[in-house]
Enzyme design. Sequence first.
Site, PDB file in Angstrom:
ATOM      1  N   GLU A  57     -33.242   8.509  19.875  1.00 11.69           N
ATOM      2  CA  GLU A  57     -32.587   8.164  21.144  1.00 11.69           C
ATOM      3  C   GLU A  57     -32.565   9.350  22.115  1.00 11.69           C
ATOM      4  OE1 GLU A  57     -28.854   6.268  20.180  1.00 11.69           O
ATOM      5  OE2 GLU A  57     -29.874   4.382  19.831  1.00 11.69           O
ATOM      6  N   TRP A 108     -17.422   4.175  15.943  1.00 10.72           N
ATOM      7  CA  TRP A 108     -17.212   5.499  15.347  1.00 10.72           C
ATOM      8  C   TRP A 108     -15.748   5.736  14.975  1.00 10.72           C
ATOM      9  CZ3 TRP A 108     -20.452   9.892  18.088  1.00 10.72           C
ATOM     10  CH2 TRP A 108     -21.814   9.668  17.832  1.00 10.72           C
ATOM     11  N   GLU A 118     -33.481  -0.536  15.643  1.00  6.23           N
ATOM     12  CA  GLU A 118     -32.120  -0.648  15.106  1.00  6.23           C
ATOM     13  C   GLU A 118     -31.548  -1.957  15.632  1.00  6.23           C
ATOM     14  OE1 GLU A 118     -29.668   2.776  15.994  1.00  6.23           O
ATOM     15  OE2 GLU A 118     -31.247   4.176  15.434  1.00  6.23           O
ATOM     16  N   CYS A 141     -27.314  26.349  30.740  1.00  4.22           N
ATOM     17  CA  CYS A 141     -27.536  27.773  30.465  1.00  4.22           C
ATOM     18  C   CYS A 141     -28.537  28.376  31.457  1.00  4.22           C
ATOM     19  CB  CYS A 141     -28.024  27.963  29.030  1.00  4.22           C
ATOM     20  SG  CYS A 141     -29.729  27.482  28.774  1.00  4.22           S
TER      21      CYS A 141
HETATM   22  C1  GAL Z   1     -27.639   4.555  17.420  1.00  6.93           C
HETATM   23  C2  GAL Z   1     -28.335   5.715  16.772  1.00  6.93           C
HETATM   24  C3  GAL Z   1     -28.138   5.638  15.295  1.00  6.93           C
HETATM   25  C4  GAL Z   1     -26.714   5.430  14.944  1.00  6.93           C
HETATM   26  C5  GAL Z   1     -26.100   4.318  15.708  1.00  6.93           C
HETATM   27  C6  GAL Z   1     -24.625   4.249  15.490  1.00  6.93           C
HETATM   28  O1  GAL Z   1     -27.568   4.621  18.779  1.00  6.93           O
HETATM   29  O2  GAL Z   1     -29.696   5.762  17.032  1.00  6.93           O
HETATM   30  O3  GAL Z   1     -28.579   6.815  14.718  1.00  6.93           O
HETATM   31  O4  GAL Z   1     -26.056   6.611  15.203  1.00  6.93           O
HETATM   32  O5  GAL Z   1     -26.326   4.482  17.053  1.00  6.93           O
HETATM   33  O6  GAL Z   1     -23.936   5.289  16.109  1.00  6.93           O
END
Ligand code: GAL
Length: 658
Positions: free
Chosen positions: A142, A303, A295, A151
């Site tokens: 991503e 999170w 994905e 910097c």
């Molecule tokens: C995506 C990322 C994954 C995973 C997922 C959940 O955007 O590519 O690695 O982190 O989010 O946070």
Amino acid sequence: MYVGADYYPEHWPEERWETDARLMKEAGLNIVRVAEFAWVNMEPEEGAYRFDWLDRAIETLGAHGIGVILGTPTAAMPAWVADKYPETLAQKKDGTRVTWGMRKNNCFTSGAYRMLSERITRAMAVHYAGNPHVAGWQTDNEIGGHEVCYCASCRRGYQDWLRRRYGTLQELNRAWGTHFWSEAFGTWGEITIPDDAAAHNPSAYLDWRRFFSDLNVEFQADQLRILRKTCPGQFVTHNFMGLFREINYYDLAEDLDFVSWDNYPVHGKPGVPYGASMAADVMRGLKKKNFWIMEQTSGTHGWGTFTRNPRPGEIRKIAYQQVARGADAMIWFRWRACTAGREQYWHGVLGHDGKPLRRYREIKQTAGEYHALAEKIEGTTLKPQAAIVYDYESHWALAAQPAYRENRYHEVLARYYDAFYRAGISVDMIRPDDDPGGYRLVLAPDLYVMPDETAARLAEYVRGGGILLTDCRSGVKDESGLCHERTLPGLLGEALGISIEEYESMPDFEYRMAGANGFDGEWTARHYADWVTPVKAEVLARYGEWHMEAFAALTRNRYGDGYGYYMGTVCGEEAFYDALAAELAEKAGIRPILAPPAGVEATMREGNGRKIVFLVNHTEEEKEVGLPFAGTELISGKKTGMSARLGRYGVAVIEIDR
Ligand code: GAL
């Protein structure tokens, strides 16, 4: 067809790998993406590479017929990198460095980071070049979703980039209009990072965005060069983020074999995920070909807090929506929810317990269906006759000066996009410098940055018989962010048959809007109004207020063999955009595949002499879809009748009889 999951063998004891591989195989999975965050596992100390664990994982998977996509791991740096080379950590605005421990926290002009990133890429490439189980590569992860670095090296990088773009300071001073606020530069070294979208010179800000984008593209190019040279037989892709806007995705996609992207449309209450469709169309547009899902949503995720859980049937439906729009591979994120780390609650096909339960069963069903469909859909894609111009530069420039508070680029596009979607008409998303000639209808909403060549191309398109619609704030700026010295809509004036001498934003009031000349209806104009003088154009909607009587809100102009439409305001009602889409489609001679009921998405993939219609029910109610063609529903294998019945979150894949 490749169907798989994102797998992290390093998160689990080695004894578990065999079970995972077996469960994957039983579910019909044949590919996994691995290693994209496993830098420290592969290079625990600088220059000491360890691939034995990954070799064994790949062997275990390979023994079950599962191939791998290797991610270069440069999106999460090991602690030793930050410790040994502190300059690799991005510097914040206040001059301090970010604290190590997140991912995507590096400086992209750091020579050390670039060198280390090249080295791990090369080490992996050399090690896996001949591995029969390695299908291809994903660069980084991503790209763009990370810290911006302030910097001294990034500042110098920006100055160098400007020197390459403009050649002389005199030219840069002209392009940015630095006669304003004492901004003229006497040396390149005086140039600062103009990162405040709301306060700095908008021309400088636009170039800063361009630089930042190019820097990321260049970072990927370093890896690509190595992978191409060392692993010629393996594909290279990257996982894009759909409607993410910080990077010019056309550039990032340029040298890849194909685009893949990460789709997480489950937020808020259930509804029609228009955005996931638009994102898919943007992704298909980057290289003008089908894409992969790298994905795909397979559970509730977050999170800290997390989203709602996809309801039964929804995981399958979300995946079909993408296949319906050109996805040629489906990889679910992630195989199993991790018990450790920031993403503990980003649920996967399996939960923390590792058991094959409801979500696993749904994925297994979907994977089975895809394998059965593969032969039919291979070599097919969407062939829309309408297109929407999708422009990163206008997006960036509007971020600095939206003109009205509610001017959000994607929302502007979505008003039109969603209307075509509801009508069962697909669109391509194209770049501003693409030849519009292949389309009967082109929309260029909010095309704020409009170099003269773009305007001339669009005008010529109309003259030659094209149907064009553009709207508020289009054509205001030239390529360096200066306002054109012309009455709006500038070089499009003749094609649109209008002139805009004045305009305004409408922060807390609205105008009435009424249709005219056969375009019937009453609506509200809000947020913004161009005071459009119809010079030659017909008025299709006018404003109701006394001081606006002479001005049009919507116009249509016959020009050459085509029509130029202009929409000078934002309308409050969805029904207006539905009527406008119908008007435009009619003029362009574009017919929908069928008339989908509310909440049902209809697309068609064609190729190899086949026409395959996808119907996706985004609602929890049963839907009846009238079918104006005879065909066979490919999942059930049954001949279709006059209509198709779609259950809650149901899908149908219908091959039209030849
Ligand atoms: C995506 C990322 C994954 C995973 C997922 C959940 O955007 O590519 O690695 O982190 O989010 O946070």
